[in-house]
Design an enzyme around this catalytic site. Structure first.
Site, PDB file in Angstrom:
ATOM      1  N   ASP A  59       3.500   9.442  -0.831  1.00  0.00           N
ATOM      2  CA  ASP A  59       2.289   8.812  -0.348  1.00  0.00           C
ATOM      3  C   ASP A  59       1.790   7.446  -1.419  1.00  0.00           C
ATOM      4  O   ASP A  59       2.163   7.939  -2.631  1.00  0.00           O
ATOM      5  CB  ASP A  59       0.943   9.583  -0.268  1.00  0.00           C
ATOM      6  CG  ASP A  59       0.002   9.291   0.846  1.00  0.00           C
ATOM      7  OD1 ASP A  59      -0.154   7.872   1.206  1.00  0.00           O
ATOM      8  OD2 ASP A  59      -0.849  10.175   1.362  1.00  0.00           O
ATOM      9  N   HIS A  65       0.767  -1.256   0.080  1.00  0.00           N
ATOM     10  CA  HIS A  65       0.000  -0.058  -0.052  1.00  0.00           C
ATOM     11  C   HIS A  65       0.634   1.377   0.051  1.00  0.00           C
ATOM     12  O   HIS A  65       0.372   2.436  -0.201  1.00  0.00           O
ATOM     13  CB  HIS A  65      -0.922   0.173   1.428  1.00  0.00           C
ATOM     14  CG  HIS A  65      -2.172  -0.939   1.059  1.00  0.00           C
ATOM     15  ND1 HIS A  65      -3.176  -0.496   0.581  1.00  0.00           N
ATOM     16  CD2 HIS A  65      -2.091  -2.340   1.037  1.00  0.00           C
ATOM     17  CE1 HIS A  65      -4.062  -1.678   0.477  1.00  0.00           C
ATOM     18  NE2 HIS A  65      -3.477  -2.752   0.789  1.00  0.00           N
TER      19      HIS A  65
HETATM   20  P1  ADQ Z   1      -3.056   5.922   4.636  1.00  0.00           P
HETATM   21  O1  ADQ Z   1      -1.561   6.409   4.795  1.00  0.00           O
HETATM   22  O2  ADQ Z   1      -3.818   5.794   6.022  1.00  0.00           O
HETATM   23  O3  ADQ Z   1      -2.998   4.463   4.099  1.00  0.00           O
HETATM   24  P2  ADQ Z   1      -4.842   7.410   2.814  1.00  0.00           P
HETATM   25  O4  ADQ Z   1      -4.813   6.532   1.630  1.00  0.00           O
HETATM   26  O5  ADQ Z   1      -5.176   8.874   2.703  1.00  0.00           O
HETATM   27  O6  ADQ Z   1      -3.563   7.165   3.998  1.00  0.00           O
HETATM   28  O7  ADQ Z   1      -6.248   6.746   3.446  1.00  0.00           O
HETATM   29  C1  ADQ Z   1      -6.738   7.438   4.889  1.00  0.00           C
HETATM   30  C2  ADQ Z   1      -8.215   6.981   5.021  1.00  0.00           C
HETATM   31  O8  ADQ Z   1      -8.387   7.375   6.360  1.00  0.00           O
HETATM   32  C3  ADQ Z   1      -9.047   7.664   4.106  1.00  0.00           C
HETATM   33  O9  ADQ Z   1     -10.253   6.961   3.938  1.00  0.00           O
HETATM   34  C4  ADQ Z   1      -9.456   8.903   5.140  1.00  0.00           C
HETATM   35  O10 ADQ Z   1     -11.010   9.451   4.886  1.00  0.00           O
HETATM   36  C5  ADQ Z   1      -9.320   8.496   6.510  1.00  0.00           C
HETATM   37  N1  ADQ Z   1      -8.697   9.320   7.315  1.00  0.00           N
HETATM   38  C6  ADQ Z   1      -7.617   9.956   7.368  1.00  0.00           C
HETATM   39  N2  ADQ Z   1      -7.619  10.925   8.180  1.00  0.00           N
HETATM   40  C7  ADQ Z   1      -8.515  10.827   8.926  1.00  0.00           C
HETATM   41  C8  ADQ Z   1      -9.083  11.446  10.125  1.00  0.00           C
HETATM   42  N3  ADQ Z   1      -8.345  12.352  10.654  1.00  0.00           N
HETATM   43  N4  ADQ Z   1     -10.499  11.258  10.567  1.00  0.00           N
HETATM   44  C9  ADQ Z   1     -11.196  10.333  10.020  1.00  0.00           C
HETATM   45  N5  ADQ Z   1     -10.841   9.580   8.919  1.00  0.00           N
HETATM   46  C10 ADQ Z   1      -9.462   9.727   8.551  1.00  0.00           C
HETATM   47  C11 ADQ Z   1      -2.166   3.796   3.274  1.00  0.00           C
HETATM   48  C12 ADQ Z   1      -1.309   4.371   2.428  1.00  0.00           C
HETATM   49  C13 ADQ Z   1      -2.032   5.243   1.398  1.00  0.00           C
HETATM   50  C14 ADQ Z   1      -2.757   4.360   0.447  1.00  0.00           C
HETATM   51  C15 ADQ Z   1      -3.524   3.438   1.349  1.00  0.00           C
HETATM   52  C16 ADQ Z   1      -4.559   2.672   0.613  1.00  0.00           C
HETATM   53  O11 ADQ Z   1      -0.216   5.185   3.152  1.00  0.00           O
HETATM   54  O12 ADQ Z   1      -0.936   5.989   0.467  1.00  0.00           O
HETATM   55  O13 ADQ Z   1      -3.566   5.284  -0.462  1.00  0.00           O
HETATM   56  O14 ADQ Z   1      -2.809   2.737   2.408  1.00  0.00           O
HETATM   57  O15 ADQ Z   1      -3.847   1.713  -0.233  1.00  0.00           O
END
Ligand code: ADQ
Length: 460
Positions: free
Chosen positions: A363, A155
């Site tokens: 990311d 991921h």
């Molecule tokens: P993450 O690093 O966790 O994931 P991201 O892809 O942005 O990052 O996903 C975060 C998820 O959590 C989103 O659905 C978002 O809405 C939710 N979220 C984030 N901050 C939040 C908050 N403060 N309150 C509530 N909800 C929140 C890892 C990798 C990414 C990759 C994903 C999926 O680091 O690059 O996109 O996995 O593969």
């Protein structure tokens, strides 16, 4: 159809479906077929790591979890996975710390996961392992005689050989990963970096489909970008924007534009750079003062890792400085929230926002960018500012794509977004919408599983 076994470090608590701050849990929960089994850590710590899994069932999915022993937790999770691999794979070599005992703990937990999972497996199960915590799991399962098809999806980004070589035991880990049949990445760039590393350490000679032989097995590297359930999220946003929280937020803005950032509180997400860029916007474009507020939601994450505590303090300070410098008695530029907000509430907030600011320094993909697009009203859409170092940028060129290390460039993009006319906003949004609606969570699962099911076929 074969049963699907998903393995990830954390298995979400099915009761907490609405409040997950983490991309992996969100992407998978949107797409798992009924009848699947999801195996991994319960999130709980115990005196010793459990040897057998505890089973629970919800919505047709079986959740099989084990508790982690304190020492294993420290070495595997805090030490090697988040103290060495996470910074390395996000190009932050200065933050990487390596201890042999952490690496041994990491390998031991992967062995323990394999031993607890193996008795639950049936011969025709498809096994799908997720993320950097579990790179050697496939090899450990093979050592226990598991002959099933095993896939692995990363991921986070994968790094080129010049970066990977910094990690002691890199060759060991690459060889362990190649016990899987299919290894998946979000983008061509990550897959190519992986193949370059395999060529360098393992002497691999991949063909054009990303296949190569290693230690008597054939491995295929595929690109299957993660997405979201866009239609579902759009519906959620439409409902939530009429809800109590969204209305409270709207009323509090008294006609001002809303910029929004939503992230886990993680140094890869570029939060300090973002606040600095916003401060620069206010300094160089005084016409935006009192006309825009940035709501930064930064859910606390991995607080047991020192670098995360330091970031939290630094971010508190930078937000405080910015607010102290620009606030007036009836307006503060930055609203800063460090607890998770329910997914539904966030969806409504995105829809209210004129500007989505997604500026990670690195990311793997970034799902917030996709959620922001899905939540917009096509008749009056907000503008997405997106870091070129998020995997999402590869297919989202219609966003305002920026280098997050250049505060002036980000500030200029914020100004451009705040002053952009409706026709350009609509045109950009339409292009982004097409992308987000085609690259869904279901499409991600389908294309990865197609490659995993078909020896000799599958995604490119
Ligand atoms: P993450 O690093 O966790 O994931 P991201 O892809 O942005 O990052 O996903 C975060 C998820 O959590 C989103 O659905 C978002 O809405 C939710 N979220 C984030 N901050 C939040 C908050 N403060 N309150 C509530 N909800 C929140 C890892 C990798 C990414 C990759 C994903 C999926 O680091 O690059 O996109 O996995 O593969």
């Amino acid at each position: 159809m074969a049963r699907l076994i998903v393995v990830s470090n954390r298995v979400p608590d099915p009761k907490e479906r609405g409040a997950r701050a983490g991309g992996l849990a969100v992407a998978l929960a949107d797409a798992l077929p009924r009848g699947s089994l999801w195996f991994g850590w319960s999130g709980r710590r115990a005196a010793a790591t459990a040897a057998t899994a505890t089973l629970a069932e919800a919505d047709g999915i079986t959740y099989a979890t084990i508790d982690l022993g304190e020492t294993d937790y420290r070495r595997f999770y805090v030490g090697f996975a988040n103290g060495a691999l996470w910074p390395l794979l996000h190009f932050r070599l200065g933050l990487m710390s390596f201890l042999r005992e952490d690496y041994e703990g990491y390998r031991a937990v992967n062995r323990g996961f394999a031993a607890a999972l193996a008795p639950l497996l049936r011969p025709d199960d498809l096994i799908w392992v997720h993320d950097y915590h579990l790179i050697p799991l496939g090899q450990e399962l093979r050592r226990l005689g598991v002959a099933n098809r095993i896939g692995f999806f990363l991921h986070v980004p994968f790094v080129p050989p010049a970066i990977l070589q910094v990690l002691p035991r890199a060759g060991d880990l690459l060889a362990a990963l190649c016990a899987c049949d299919v290894v998946g990445f979000h983008t061509d760039r990550y897959r190519d970096a992986f193949l370059d590393c395999c060529a360098e350490w393992l002497g691999a000679r991949p063909d054009r489909q990303g296949r190569f032989d290693h230690a008597g097995r054939n491995v295929q590297a595929v690109v299957t970008p993660v997405g979201i359930d866009a239609e579902d999220f759009a519906q959620l946003a439409m409902r939530a924007v009429r809800g109590v929280e969204a209305r409270r937020l709207k009323d509090s803005l008294v006609g001002r534009a809303l910029a929004i950032g939503v992230d886990r509180l993680d140094y890869s997400k570029g939060l300090l750079n973002r606040i600095e860029a916003f401060a620069r916007l206010l300094a160089t474009h005084p016409e935006h003062r009192r006309r825009v507020s940035l709501l930064q939601v930064a859910a606390r994450s991995r607080e047991e890792v020192d670098d995360y505590q330091r970031l939290r303090r630094e971010l508190d300070r930078v937000v405080g400085d910015t607010n102290g410098r620009f606030s007036e008695f009836d307006w503060a530029p930055v609203r800063y929230v460090t607890r998770p907000i329910r997914r539904r509430t966030l969806a409504g907030f995105y829809r209210l926002a004129r500007l989505g600011v997604v500026t990670p320094l690195r990311d793997g993909m970034n799902l917030v960018a996709k959620e922001f697009v899905a939540a917009q009203n096509p008749a009056d859409p907000g503008v997405l500012i997106l870091s070129r170092f998020a995997g999402a940028a590869d297919a989202m060129a219609a966003a305002l794509v920026v280098n997050p290390f250049d505060a002036e460039e980000v500030a200029e993009a914020m100004d451009a977004a705040l002053t952009m006319g409706l026709p350009e906003r609509q045109e950009r949004h339409q292009a982004l919408r097409t992308e987000v609606w085609s690259g869904t969570a279901a499409a991600f699962c389908a294309s990865f599983l197609q490659a995993l099911r078909l020896p000799g076929g599958g995604a490119a």
